[in-house]
Design a protein around this motif. Structure first.
Motif, PDB file in Angstrom:
ATOM      1  N   ILE A  80      31.631  30.469  24.856  1.00 44.65           N
ATOM      2  CA  ILE A  80      30.997  29.484  25.728  1.00 44.65           C
ATOM      3  C   ILE A  80      31.895  28.262  25.823  1.00 44.65           C
ATOM      4  N   TYR A  81      32.077  27.762  27.043  1.00 44.04           N
ATOM      5  CA  TYR A  81      32.971  26.645  27.310  1.00 44.04           C
ATOM      6  C   TYR A  81      32.286  25.598  28.185  1.00 44.04           C
ATOM      7  N   GLY A 104      32.054  36.576  33.726  1.00 45.03           N
ATOM      8  CA  GLY A 104      31.594  35.303  33.210  1.00 45.03           C
ATOM      9  C   GLY A 104      30.317  34.903  33.905  1.00 45.03           C
ATOM     10  N   ALA A 105      29.659  33.907  33.366  1.00 47.82           N
ATOM     11  CA  ALA A 105      28.411  33.429  33.964  1.00 47.82           C
ATOM     12  C   ALA A 105      28.273  31.940  33.709  1.00 47.82           C
ATOM     13  N   ILE A 106      27.740  31.239  34.703  1.00 53.12           N
ATOM     14  CA  ILE A 106      27.438  29.824  34.526  1.00 53.12           C
ATOM     15  C   ILE A 106      26.062  29.739  33.883  1.00 53.12           C
ATOM     16  N   ILE A 107      25.989  29.067  32.751  1.00 52.76           N
ATOM     17  CA  ILE A 107      24.737  28.928  32.015  1.00 52.76           C
ATOM     18  C   ILE A 107      23.967  27.708  32.506  1.00 52.76           C
ATOM     19  N   LEU A 113      29.481  18.686  35.764  1.00 55.94           N
ATOM     20  CA  LEU A 113      29.500  19.302  34.438  1.00 55.94           C
ATOM     21  C   LEU A 113      28.941  20.715  34.493  1.00 55.94           C
ATOM     22  N   ALA A 114      29.602  21.644  33.823  1.00 51.52           N
ATOM     23  CA  ALA A 114      29.096  23.015  33.743  1.00 51.52           C
ATOM     24  C   ALA A 114      29.359  23.584  32.366  1.00 51.52           C
ATOM     25  N   VAL A 115      28.444  24.431  31.934  1.00 48.87           N
ATOM     26  CA  VAL A 115      28.595  25.223  30.718  1.00 48.87           C
ATOM     27  C   VAL A 115      28.651  26.670  31.188  1.00 48.87           C
ATOM     28  N   PHE A 116      29.664  27.395  30.750  1.00 49.04           N
ATOM     29  CA  PHE A 116      29.803  28.779  31.205  1.00 49.04           C
ATOM     30  C   PHE A 116      30.245  29.681  30.065  1.00 49.04           C
ATOM     31  N   ARG A 117      29.973  30.968  30.247  1.00 47.54           N
ATOM     32  CA  ARG A 117      30.318  31.971  29.241  1.00 47.54           C
ATOM     33  C   ARG A 117      31.355  32.917  29.835  1.00 47.54           C
TER      34      ARG A 117
END
Length: 130
Positions: A80-81, A104-107, A113-117
């Motif tokens: 996760i980034y 990948g997927a955006i969480i 701002l984004a958190v993605f896997r």
């Protein structure tokens, strides 16, 4: 680097996703970070007319404008980034969101701002719309 569809001259990032972009010996995968400005008339993606500033993994990425840079490539381990587009508007275009192609997927995302896997080769795009 911009990838163009030779028949229509529209940007096509899905051509980046291929098993040839994995590095199985180290367990890392390609993460390509790009920025596109959508033309309000043609709806085609073009390089940003002004410089876009993106913060990722402790580094600052400058894309478009006078930089001549089309994106940034990283090899990352699955996980996760966080990423942050601090520009939010360029010329007559406003930031519309992050989009992901590949494994990948955006969480979560809120403004820039984004958190993605990531679990495989992935292209992450910052999209601006005029």
């Amino acid at each position: 680097v911009y990838f163009l569809n030779p028949n229509t001259s529209t940007l096509n990032s899905t051509s980046l996703i291929s098993s040839s972009y994995t590095s199985s010996s180290s367990g890392r995968y390609l993460l390509d970070i790009l920025a596109f400005e959508l033309s309000s008339t043609s709806r085609q993606g073009v390089p940003p007319s002004s410089t876009v500033t993106i913060q990722f993994n402790g580094s600052t990425i400058l894309i478009g404008g006078s930089t001549g840079i089309g994106g940034a490539v990283y090899y990352v381990t699955p996980g996760i980034y966080f990423i942050n587009d601090t520009t939010l508007s360029i010329s007559q275009a406003a930031f519309k969101g992050w989009y992901i192609v590949g494994d990948g997927a955006i969480i979560y995302q809120n403004q820039g701002l984004a958190v993605f896997r990531v679990w495989g080769p992935t292209v992450l795009e910052a999209i601006y719309e005029g």
